[in-house]
Scaffold this active site. Structure first.
Site, PDB file in Angstrom:
ATOM      1  CB  SER A 254      -8.302   0.624   5.570  1.00  0.00           C
ATOM      2  OG  SER A 254      -9.010   1.811   5.356  1.00  0.00           O
TER       3      SER A 254
ATOM      4  CE  LYS B 152      -3.987   1.858   2.606  1.00  0.00           C
ATOM      5  NZ  LYS B 152      -4.834   1.662   3.808  1.00  0.00           N
TER       6      LYS B 152
ATOM      7  CB  SER C 111      -8.104   3.520   2.650  1.00  0.00           C
ATOM      8  OG  SER C 111      -7.291   2.961   3.648  1.00  0.00           O
TER       9      SER C 111
HETATM   10  N1  GLN Z   1     -13.113   3.873   5.976  1.00  0.00           N
HETATM   11  C1  GLN Z   1     -12.638   4.317   7.231  1.00  0.00           C
HETATM   12  C2  GLN Z   1     -12.297   5.786   7.156  1.00  0.00           C
HETATM   13  O1  GLN Z   1     -12.640   6.364   6.196  1.00  0.00           O
HETATM   14  C3  GLN Z   1     -11.460   3.517   7.663  1.00  0.00           C
HETATM   15  C4  GLN Z   1     -10.235   3.873   6.917  1.00  0.00           C
HETATM   16  C5  GLN Z   1      -9.059   3.077   7.351  1.00  0.00           C
HETATM   17  O2  GLN Z   1      -9.171   2.052   7.999  1.00  0.00           O
HETATM   18  N2  GLN Z   1      -7.900   3.579   7.022  1.00  0.00           N
HETATM   19  O3  GLN Z   1     -11.714   6.359   8.019  1.00  0.00           O
END
Ligand code: GLN
Length: 481
Positions: A174, A75, A150
């Site tokens: 994410s 990532k 994400s």
């Molecule tokens: N979707 C969640 C957010 O928008 C979690 C994102 C993540 O785990 N980095 O914060």
């Protein structure tokens, strides 16, 4: 044989028997990238040249590492020395880290090959990769749909066989949510299990790095490598790391699985619910004992998360000021330079969160928001502690619905936030959880099963996940591309 289809365990076995070579495996993976990446767009940076150099270097060497010649995608919020690390943000578009993250250093020691850096929602803020400043990644099962986020690029790369495995990060879901949307395995380790040295910080009391893989065993293999204390990260716990692969294959007779009633509510897609209920029956037939439990503060988790995560983000992202690194815009004076840099460098969602977090932390509101949210966080953690007095693992859907359409939720941030309703409480409590495939919707979209464990008890969730996986065929299905 299509070598790009292999997982870590299978590939390593063939390499160690010299039935295939690192170069052959890499060639196959890059052929796959060449044929599907245009449609998927999982990668921000593809490391073709350095990957081939490395494979050539490993080619005739004796096998020393556990990932000798395995192409892995990382990532793009995990620092790789000399390789651009953008966080899918304009502000870091040309940032080349001068140091290597601990997780990728550990993979390097084991002989892995960096295939490339994968797309994400800008600074990991989002659930669909639609917040990437560069482009949207597509779900390999239906390219009109999001891969989740994400870590959407990592999940799509694994599902589309554009790598053998990947790393992601999980602050509120994410790793698990994109794994569920893309029909693969995603593991968020216990807070403190894996070093975050070199992970670009989003919300430091929640962030964890973990694997996204084609099967449960591969997740255990990667966790063995990346887990454990690191003196560069004081939040990584000095605890021995068991061999997680040895938990696999043990039977689950008598194991108590908790089914929280708050997770089977209105708004959960019927097909998702049925998939999860069938999985529970399957586990029961393997000897597990399901028990209904309650996690009474679940309904406050999303609100709590969006106070705490945005507060931490507003403070973590203060460092992007145009001075130290990253983008720098001109201005009449220092303040204008800051403002222009941040105005041009950050996207809308990141700005929204910085504003929200700054507000929540401001004096006068601190007590009402930040402190209150911390108190509720404690209640949520206690919910899990109480539940784990009675059960060994907890089973829930990973997400309320299968992958949604591109554009479906972008106009309504709240709708987007709610897609993490089942993953967020896990981060707030700091416990580990895995998402594994447990079926498909009528439209052919993958459904994810979440298995949550006690602090530092990744062994039990891997054991249950493996038992279920071995008894089912879901993980063998691949999208047609
Ligand atoms: N979707 C969640 C957010 O928008 C979690 C994102 C993540 O785990 N980095 O914060």
């Amino acid at each position: 044989m299509e070598l790009y289809r292999l997982g870590i365990r299978e590939a390593i076995e063939l390499i160690s028997k010299k039935e295939i070579s690192p170069l052959e495996l890499l060639e196959s993976v890059f052929q796959r990238i060449d044929s599907v990446e245009e449609r998927i767009k999982a990668y921000v940076t593809i490391e073709r040249e350095s990957a081939f150099n490395r494979a050539r270097g490993l080619e005739n060497k004796p096998m020393e590492g556990k990932l000798h010649g395995i192409p892995v995608a990382v990532k793009d919020n995990i620092c790789t020395r000399g390789v651009r690390t953008t966080c899918s943000s304009r502000i870091l578009e040309n940032f080349i880290p001068p140091y290597e993250s601990t997780v990728t250093s550990r993979l390097t020691v084991q002989g892995y090959i960096l295939a490339g850096k994968t797309n994400l929602d800008e600074f990991a803020m989002g659930s669909s990769t639609e917040n990437s400043a560069f482009f949207i990644t597509r779900n390999p099962w239906d390219t009109e749909r999001v891969p989740g986020g994400s870590s959407g690029g990592s999940a799509a790369a694994v599902a589309a066989d554009e790598c053998i495995a990947a790393l992601g990060s999980d602050t509120g879901g994410s790793i698990r949510q994109p794994a569920a949307f893309c029909g693969i395995v995603g593991l968020k380790p216990t807070y403190g299990r894996v070093s975050r040295y070199g992970l670009v910080a989003f919300a430091s009391s929640l962030d964890q790095i973990g694997p996204l893989t084609k099967c449960v065993e591969d997740a255990a293999i990667l966790l063995n490598i990346i887990g454990g204390h690191d003196h560069h990260d004081s939040t990584s716990v000095a605890m021995s790391v068991p061999d997680f692969t040895s938990a696999l294959g043990m039977d689950i007779k008598g194991l108590k699985i908790g089914i929280p009633r708050e997770y089977f509510i209105e708004g959960v897609d019927k097909e998702v619910e049925n998939g999860v209920r069938d999985a529970i029956k399957r586990l029961e037939s393997l000897g597990a004992v399901p028990l209904e439990i309650s996690l009474p503060h679940t309904e406050y988790a999303v609100a709590t998360y969006y106070i705490l995560a945005t507060s931490e983000a507003s403070s973590n992202l203060a460092r992007y000021d145009g001075v130290k690194y990253g983008l720098r815009m001109d201005g009449e004076n220092l303040i204008e330079m800051y403002m222009n840099t941040r105005h041009h460098g950050f996207g809308a969602e990141v700005k929204r969160r910085i504003i929200l977090g700054t507000y929540a932390l401001s004096s006068g509101y601190y007590e009402a928001y930040y402190r209150k949210a911390q108190q509720v966080r404690t209640l949520i953690r206690q919910d899990f502690e109480n539940a784990f007095k009675e059960v060994d693992v907890i089973i829930t859907p990973t997400t309320p619905t299968p992958a949604f359409r591109i554009g479906e939720k972008t106009r309504d941030p709240l709708q987007m936030y709610l897609s993490d309703i089942f993953t967020i409480p896990v981060n707030l409590a700091g416990v580990p959880a895995i998402s594994i495939p447990c079926g498909f919707s009528g439209e052919g979209l993958p459904i994810g099963l979440q298995i949550i464990g006690r602090h530092f008890d990744e062994e039990n969730i891997l054991k249950v996940a493996y038992a279920y996986e071995q008894d089912t065929e879901w993980h063998k299905r691949r999208p047609v591309l």
